[in-house]
Design a protein around this motif. Structure first.
Motif, mmCIF file in Angstrom:
data_model
loop_
_atom_site.group_PDB
_atom_site.id
_atom_site.type_symbol
_atom_site.label_atom_id
_atom_site.label_comp_id
_atom_site.label_asym_id
_atom_site.label_seq_id
_atom_site.Cartn_x
_atom_site.Cartn_y
_atom_site.Cartn_z
ATOM 1 N N TYR A 1 0.850 -1.201 0.000
ATOM 2 C CA TYR A 1 0.000 0.000 0.000
ATOM 3 C C TYR A 1 0.883 1.247 0.000
ATOM 4 C CZ TYR A 1 -4.524 2.190 1.289
ATOM 5 O OH TYR A 1 -5.701 2.904 1.307
ATOM 6 N N SER A 2 1.106 1.807 -1.179
ATOM 7 C CA SER A 2 1.982 2.968 -1.297
ATOM 8 C C SER A 2 1.353 4.200 -0.655
ATOM 9 C CB SER A 2 2.282 3.262 -2.772
ATOM 10 O OG SER A 2 2.996 2.201 -3.353
ATOM 11 N N ILE A 3 2.145 4.906 0.108
ATOM 12 C CA ILE A 3 1.689 6.140 0.752
ATOM 13 C C ILE A 3 1.683 7.257 -0.277
ATOM 14 C CG2 ILE A 3 2.166 7.813 2.584
ATOM 15 C CD1 ILE A 3 3.760 5.546 3.996
ATOM 16 N N PHE B 1 8.799 -0.242 4.032
ATOM 17 C CA PHE B 1 9.553 -0.790 2.903
ATOM 18 C C PHE B 1 9.467 0.215 1.764
ATOM 19 C CE2 PHE B 1 10.366 -3.549 -0.767
ATOM 20 C CZ PHE B 1 11.435 -4.306 -0.310
ATOM 21 N N VAL B 2 10.545 0.303 0.978
ATOM 22 C CA VAL B 2 10.566 1.199 -0.174
ATOM 23 C C VAL B 2 10.896 0.386 -1.425
ATOM 24 C CG1 VAL B 2 11.587 3.237 -1.238
ATOM 25 C CG2 VAL B 2 11.263 3.160 1.244
ATOM 26 N N ALA B 3 9.980 0.392 -2.375
ATOM 27 C CA ALA B 3 10.150 -0.324 -3.637
ATOM 28 C C ALA B 3 10.204 0.684 -4.784
ATOM 29 C CB ALA B 3 9.006 -1.319 -3.839
ATOM 30 N N GLY B 4 10.261 0.176 -6.013
ATOM 31 C CA GLY B 4 10.262 1.037 -7.186
ATOM 32 C C GLY B 4 9.504 0.377 -8.320
ATOM 33 N N GLN B 5 8.815 1.157 -9.109
ATOM 34 C CA GLN B 5 8.035 0.603 -10.204
ATOM 35 C C GLN B 5 8.936 0.043 -11.289
ATOM 36 O OE1 GLN B 5 5.066 3.282 -11.674
ATOM 37 N NE2 GLN B 5 4.558 2.017 -13.452
ATOM 38 N N SER B 6 8.492 -1.069 -11.903
ATOM 39 C CA SER B 6 9.264 -1.694 -12.974
ATOM 40 C C SER B 6 8.311 -2.367 -13.952
ATOM 41 C CB SER B 6 10.261 -2.695 -12.389
ATOM 42 O OG SER B 6 11.179 -3.126 -13.369
ATOM 43 N N LEU B 7 8.877 -3.157 -14.872
ATOM 44 C CA LEU B 7 8.090 -3.827 -15.901
ATOM 45 C C LEU B 7 8.418 -5.308 -15.948
ATOM 46 C CD1 LEU B 7 8.562 -1.296 -18.862
ATOM 47 C CD2 LEU B 7 6.466 -1.611 -17.541
ATOM 48 N N ASP C 1 8.687 -3.309 -8.288
ATOM 49 C CA ASP C 1 9.696 -4.315 -8.641
ATOM 50 C C ASP C 1 9.713 -5.499 -7.687
ATOM 51 O OD1 ASP C 1 10.706 -2.830 -6.512
ATOM 52 O OD2 ASP C 1 12.609 -2.338 -7.472
ATOM 53 N N VAL C 2 9.459 -5.279 -6.406
ATOM 54 C CA VAL C 2 9.502 -6.384 -5.449
ATOM 55 C C VAL C 2 8.383 -7.390 -5.723
ATOM 56 C CG1 VAL C 2 8.082 -5.202 -3.697
ATOM 57 C CG2 VAL C 2 9.735 -6.951 -3.000
ATOM 58 N N SER D 1 10.356 4.753 -10.106
ATOM 59 C CA SER D 1 9.533 5.500 -9.149
ATOM 60 C C SER D 1 9.991 5.110 -7.752
ATOM 61 C CB SER D 1 8.042 5.176 -9.317
ATOM 62 O OG SER D 1 7.760 3.893 -8.801
ATOM 63 N N THR D 2 9.440 5.774 -6.765
ATOM 64 C CA THR D 2 9.689 5.419 -5.371
ATOM 65 C C THR D 2 8.343 5.126 -4.716
ATOM 66 O OG1 THR D 2 11.647 6.829 -5.240
ATOM 67 C CG2 THR D 2 10.623 6.193 -3.162
ATOM 68 N N GLU D 3 8.181 3.891 -4.255
ATOM 69 C CA GLU D 3 6.927 3.453 -3.638
ATOM 70 C C GLU D 3 7.179 3.143 -2.169
ATOM 71 O OE1 GLU D 3 4.309 3.743 -5.513
ATOM 72 O OE2 GLU D 3 5.493 4.091 -7.336
ATOM 73 N N ARG D 4 6.617 3.954 -1.278
ATOM 74 C CA ARG D 4 6.813 3.794 0.165
ATOM 75 C C ARG D 4 5.615 3.043 0.750
ATOM 76 N NH1 ARG D 4 7.210 8.499 3.301
ATOM 77 N NH2 ARG D 4 5.438 9.283 2.115
ATOM 78 N N TYR D 5 5.835 1.806 1.170
ATOM 79 C CA TYR D 5 4.757 0.991 1.695
ATOM 80 C C TYR D 5 4.420 1.396 3.125
ATOM 81 C CZ TYR D 5 5.349 -2.341 -2.170
ATOM 82 O OH TYR D 5 5.417 -2.932 -3.417
ATOM 83 N N GLY D 6 3.135 1.596 3.357
ATOM 84 C CA GLY D 6 2.666 1.939 4.691
ATOM 85 C C GLY D 6 1.545 1.027 5.142
ATOM 86 N N VAL D 7 1.255 1.071 6.427
ATOM 87 C CA VAL D 7 0.113 0.360 7.009
ATOM 88 C C VAL D 7 -1.034 1.358 7.094
ATOM 89 C CG1 VAL D 7 -0.780 -0.854 9.026
ATOM 90 C CG2 VAL D 7 1.608 -1.178 8.320
ATOM 91 N N GLY D 8 -2.113 1.058 6.402
ATOM 92 C CA GLY D 8 -3.254 1.962 6.381
ATOM 93 C C GLY D 8 -4.255 1.653 7.473
ATOM 94 N N VAL D 9 -4.786 2.701 8.105
ATOM 95 C CA VAL D 9 -5.847 2.572 9.108
ATOM 96 C C VAL D 9 -6.886 3.653 8.846
ATOM 97 C CG1 VAL D 9 -4.345 1.574 10.872
ATOM 98 C CG2 VAL D 9 -4.646 4.056 10.766
#
Length: 277
Positions: free
Chosen positions: A107-109, A124-130, A199-200, A221-229
């Motif tokens: 869940y990207s913030i 966790f920090v991921a990045g967009q890929s193909l 990418d992950v 890109s930079t995708e920062r995963y967060g816990v949503g509430v």
């Protein structure tokens, strides 16, 4: 001879019953208290290494283990966690409608999402890929999608596909399904040319079927995963504290290595958990 046989039987019984002499993991975990606190947590069911429901019905992956760690810090027994599928397009509504207590589902913030839900993280920090078929040598990154009428897939309610179209490949045809597994099946059939997301996640798909799929290009890109509430959830501070403890006590390294390291994914540095991500 009778004494020797008796000793052999005794040693066998010790091994079977799991007394620590033979390297057993020890006694089974205590059953969950029937009146103990409970949590319903939204995860992905179809992302190897991130959030996956296996054929046996078990749950595994980065998001699953992060959720379990948080639950323990909140005083919730693992047996009192209910995992439900949180598809990308449904996540905000599931929180707003009280169908789940929290969501840990790649869940990207983003600023748009923060208007509707609160986040703890990033964890966790991921990045967009193909991801493309193994035999495809024409698609090497997002820019190459602009040279032909390629068909690109992502999931409704996620951000990656529109980012490619807006920033790299305006001529690409977007196809959006409700799950990544649907995208993957269409890619395998040849109905689509590429799948885009973090990418992950793609690394997990490629590792499952390395003879069929491959990642191409560098993350863009930079995708920062967060816990949503839910907005205003009083547990947000405790969840933030749990994520910080997870990183500081070494659990983060173990969870990430065990979950996504086996796909060959290059493990990033632990992120800085923000007070207001």
């Amino acid at each position: 001879m009778r004494q020797f046989r008796a000793l052999s039987v005794a040693l066998t019984m010790l091994a079977v019953t799991g007394c620590g002499v033979f390297g057993s993991s020890g006694p089974a975990e205590e059953p969950p208290p029937p009146n103990g606190p409970k949590l319903t947590i939204g995860i992905k069911f179809d992302q190897p290494g991130v959030g996956l429901r296996t054929a046996s019905g078990a749950f595994e992956g980065l998001d699953v283990e992060v959720a379990r760690y948080i639950a323990r810090e909140l005083g919730v027994h693992p047996g009192n966690i209910t995992f439900v599928e949180a598809r990308s397009g449904d996540r905000e509504a599931m929180l707003e409608q009280g169908k789940v207590d929290m969501i840990a589902a790649s869940y990207s913030i983003t600023d748009a999402r923060k208007q509707k839900v609160d986040f703890a993280g990033p964890y966790f920090v991921a990045g967009q890929s193909l991801l493309v078929r193994k035999a495809n040598s024409d698609i090497t990154g997002p820019e190459s999608l602009d040279y032909s009428d390629w068909k690109l897939c992502s999931v409704t309610g996620s951000t990656p596909a529109q980012r490619v179209k807006d920033s790299y490949a305006r001529s690409v045809t977007l196809e959006q399904f409700s799950s990544y597994s649907e995208c993957l099946s269409a890619l395998e059939r040849g109905d689509l040319d590429a799948l885009t997301t973090d990418d992950v996640i793609l690394a997990g798909y490629a590792a499952q079927q390395p003879d069929k799929f491959k990642l191409v290009g560098k993350p863009f890109s930079t995708e920062r995963y967060g816990v949503g509430v839910r907005k205003g959830d009083e547990r947000l501070g405790k969840i933030t504290a749990a994520l910080r403890k997870m990183i500081s006590d070494g659990s983060w390294n173990r969870i990430v290595s065990d979950s996504v390291g086996k796909s060959g994914y290059k493990i990033p540095e632990p992120p800085q958990v923000a007070e207001n991500p």
